[in-house]
Design a protein around this motif. Structure first.
Motif, PDB file in Angstrom:
ATOM      1  N   LEU A 296       0.838  -1.194   0.000  1.00  0.00           N
ATOM      2  CA  LEU A 296       0.000   0.000   0.000  1.00  0.00           C
ATOM      3  C   LEU A 296       0.877   1.250   0.000  1.00  0.00           C
ATOM      4  O   LEU A 296       1.829   1.357   0.771  1.00  0.00           O
ATOM      5  CB  LEU A 296      -0.900  -0.008   1.239  1.00  0.00           C
ATOM      6  CG  LEU A 296      -1.966   1.093   1.309  1.00  0.00           C
ATOM      7  CD1 LEU A 296      -2.986   0.918   0.198  1.00  0.00           C
ATOM      8  CD2 LEU A 296      -2.660   1.073   2.677  1.00  0.00           C
ATOM      9  N   GLY A 297       0.562   2.190  -0.878  1.00  0.00           N
ATOM     10  CA  GLY A 297       1.318   3.435  -0.944  1.00  0.00           C
ATOM     11  C   GLY A 297       2.507   3.401  -1.880  1.00  0.00           C
ATOM     12  O   GLY A 297       3.216   4.406  -2.026  1.00  0.00           O
ATOM     13  N   THR A 298       2.740   2.262  -2.528  1.00  0.00           N
ATOM     14  CA  THR A 298       3.844   2.143  -3.478  1.00  0.00           C
ATOM     15  C   THR A 298       3.366   2.560  -4.861  1.00  0.00           C
ATOM     16  O   THR A 298       2.415   1.989  -5.397  1.00  0.00           O
ATOM     17  CB  THR A 298       4.374   0.699  -3.520  1.00  0.00           C
ATOM     18  OG1 THR A 298       4.940   0.375  -2.255  1.00  0.00           O
ATOM     19  CG2 THR A 298       5.427   0.526  -4.604  1.00  0.00           C
ATOM     20  N   LYS A 299       4.024   3.552  -5.418  1.00  0.00           N
ATOM     21  CA  LYS A 299       3.617   4.110  -6.711  1.00  0.00           C
ATOM     22  C   LYS A 299       4.341   3.410  -7.858  1.00  0.00           C
ATOM     23  O   LYS A 299       5.546   3.152  -7.791  1.00  0.00           O
ATOM     24  CB  LYS A 299       3.918   5.616  -6.752  1.00  0.00           C
ATOM     25  CG  LYS A 299       3.527   6.294  -8.058  1.00  0.00           C
ATOM     26  CD  LYS A 299       4.068   7.705  -8.130  1.00  0.00           C
ATOM     27  CE  LYS A 299       3.803   8.291  -9.504  1.00  0.00           C
ATOM     28  NZ  LYS A 299       4.441   7.527 -10.594  1.00  0.00           N
ATOM     29  N   TYR A 300       3.608   3.131  -8.910  1.00  0.00           N
ATOM     30  CA  TYR A 300       4.228   2.620 -10.126  1.00  0.00           C
ATOM     31  C   TYR A 300       4.948   3.760 -10.845  1.00  0.00           C
ATOM     32  O   TYR A 300       4.445   4.879 -10.909  1.00  0.00           O
ATOM     33  CB  TYR A 300       3.176   2.034 -11.066  1.00  0.00           C
ATOM     34  CG  TYR A 300       2.564   0.739 -10.608  1.00  0.00           C
ATOM     35  CD1 TYR A 300       3.240  -0.464 -10.777  1.00  0.00           C
ATOM     36  CD2 TYR A 300       1.300   0.714 -10.034  1.00  0.00           C
ATOM     37  CE1 TYR A 300       2.671  -1.665 -10.370  1.00  0.00           C
ATOM     38  CE2 TYR A 300       0.713  -0.477  -9.621  1.00  0.00           C
ATOM     39  CZ  TYR A 300       1.407  -1.664  -9.799  1.00  0.00           C
ATOM     40  OH  TYR A 300       0.842  -2.847  -9.389  1.00  0.00           O
ATOM     41  N   PRO A 301       6.116   3.511 -11.428  1.00  0.00           N
ATOM     42  CA  PRO A 301       6.812   4.553 -12.186  1.00  0.00           C
ATOM     43  C   PRO A 301       6.186   4.733 -13.560  1.00  0.00           C
ATOM     44  O   PRO A 301       5.505   3.839 -14.075  1.00  0.00           O
ATOM     45  CB  PRO A 301       8.237   4.010 -12.298  1.00  0.00           C
ATOM     46  CG  PRO A 301       8.065   2.519 -12.279  1.00  0.00           C
ATOM     47  CD  PRO A 301       6.901   2.255 -11.364  1.00  0.00           C
ATOM     48  N   GLY A 302       6.464   5.894 -14.173  1.00  0.00           N
ATOM     49  CA  GLY A 302       5.990   6.160 -15.525  1.00  0.00           C
ATOM     50  C   GLY A 302       7.053   6.899 -16.320  1.00  0.00           C
ATOM     51  O   GLY A 302       7.501   7.963 -15.903  1.00  0.00           O
TER      52      GLY A 302
END
Length: 327
Positions: A226-232
């Motif tokens: 939870l709270g881990t963002k995927y990179p873009g």
């Protein structure tokens, strides 16, 4: 960059002269020839740069091993890729990254001479000038990923030839201890690890839904906490350390959706982000990030880098702010 007991920060612009500054921002070293993307300090103290054979050439095509006072030791022409003539005038055949292996060979991000660009890596033996291994990621990932891709190489780099840039590898990081390589693919908003000797994938971090992956790849997908963002559209992913199945990775998250990525947050900020991966449990958590609080003024849709310094601080380059109009 280390010159004697002095440490300088190197700024390697996309297609300009590379230069280095001290802690006060004063220029202390620069390279007179234009250089594209590549700056790698080798174990012998030399540096690798990517020049043009002739200044009038449309593409960068000469890999040069030199030193800080300009003495050339070795140079390799890349007018052809993997033994094939290449029709893509203006497309540089080595691009983005080079890394030195423990055996002294160089891993290069290259084109394979087909209409698909920036989706292959090659190992060059600098003592013989021979390519000793090639990994074509069209043979690793599902066929649908590249055949169904609509992403074309920028007209400025492909001369309007309609070349397909479905993967866009912009980083290789080699782990001496495990023999694994970490790679970043901007146009898939994805990073992944694989064993270099066997070509076996270890894990994949991507926001592409599990249901859209071929069933044979689903076991490699990392599950984020939870709270881990995927990179873009990320750049500069590299390994910080690994211990007891815990692998820490640092990258520059441009935070722009190219094909996957986080659509809700895309374009609102860019950030340097550190992740910790449990390679046994196939989980990932975000353990540190900086940039979100700076908001859109520091958002960079392309370019950028981050580096963990020896003192524990993190150097961040928010490259190409406001479409390159703001330094």
């Amino acid at each position: 960059m280390n010159l004697g007991s002095n440490e300088l920060t190197v700024l390697d612009r996309s297609t300009k002269q590379t230069f280095a500054v001290d802690g006060d921002g004063e220029v202390r070293w620069y390279y007179l020839r234009w250089n594209q993307h590549i700056f790698e300090q080798l174990d012998n103290g030399h540096i690798l740069l990517f020049n043009k054979i002739k200044s009038g050439d449309e593409k960068y095509n000469m890999l040069v091993e030199t030193d800080y006072i300009g003495r050339v030791y070795r140079q390799f022409s890349f007018d052809k890729t993997l033994g094939k003539s290449y029709a893509g005038e203006g497309v540089s055949l080595v691009h983005h990254d080079v890394v030195e292996k423990p055996n002294g060979n160089w891993l290069l991000t290259v084109h394979d001479g087909s209409k698909y660009v920036e989706d292959t890596i090659a190992e060059l033996d600098p003592n013989t000038g021979k390519i000793v291994k090639v990994i074509d990621f069209k043979k690793i990932f599902p066929e649908s990923m590249y055949k169904n891709s609509k992403i074309k190489a920028n007209d400025n780099t492909s001369s309007g030839l309609g070349l397909m840039d479905w993967l866009h590898i912009n980083t290789i990081s080699y782990d001496d201890k495990t023999g694994n390589i970490l790679l970043s693919a901007r146009n898939q908003d994805m990073i992944w690890s694989m064993n270099y000797q066997t070509n076996k994938i270890n894990w994949i971090f991507s926001s592409k839904p599990e249901s859209q992956w071929a069933s044979s790849f689903r076991k490699y997908l990392l599950k984020p906490s939870l709270g881990t963002k995927y990179p873009g559209g990320q750049h500069g992913a590299y390994i910080l350390n690994e211990e007891n199945n815990k692998l820490n990775v640092l990258l520059y998250d441009n935070n722009i959706v190219v094909t996957n990525g986080d659509k809700k947050q895309s374009g609102k900020f860019s950030a340097a982000t550190e992740y910790q991966i449990d390679t046994k449990q196939k989980t990932i958590k975000q353990v540190w990030s900086y940039g979100k609080n700076l908001g859109k003024k520091n958002f960079t849709e392309v370019i950028g880098y981050t580096q963990r310094l020896d003192n524990g601080n993190t150097l961040i380059n928010f490259g190409f702010k406001n479409k390159g109009k703001k330094e």
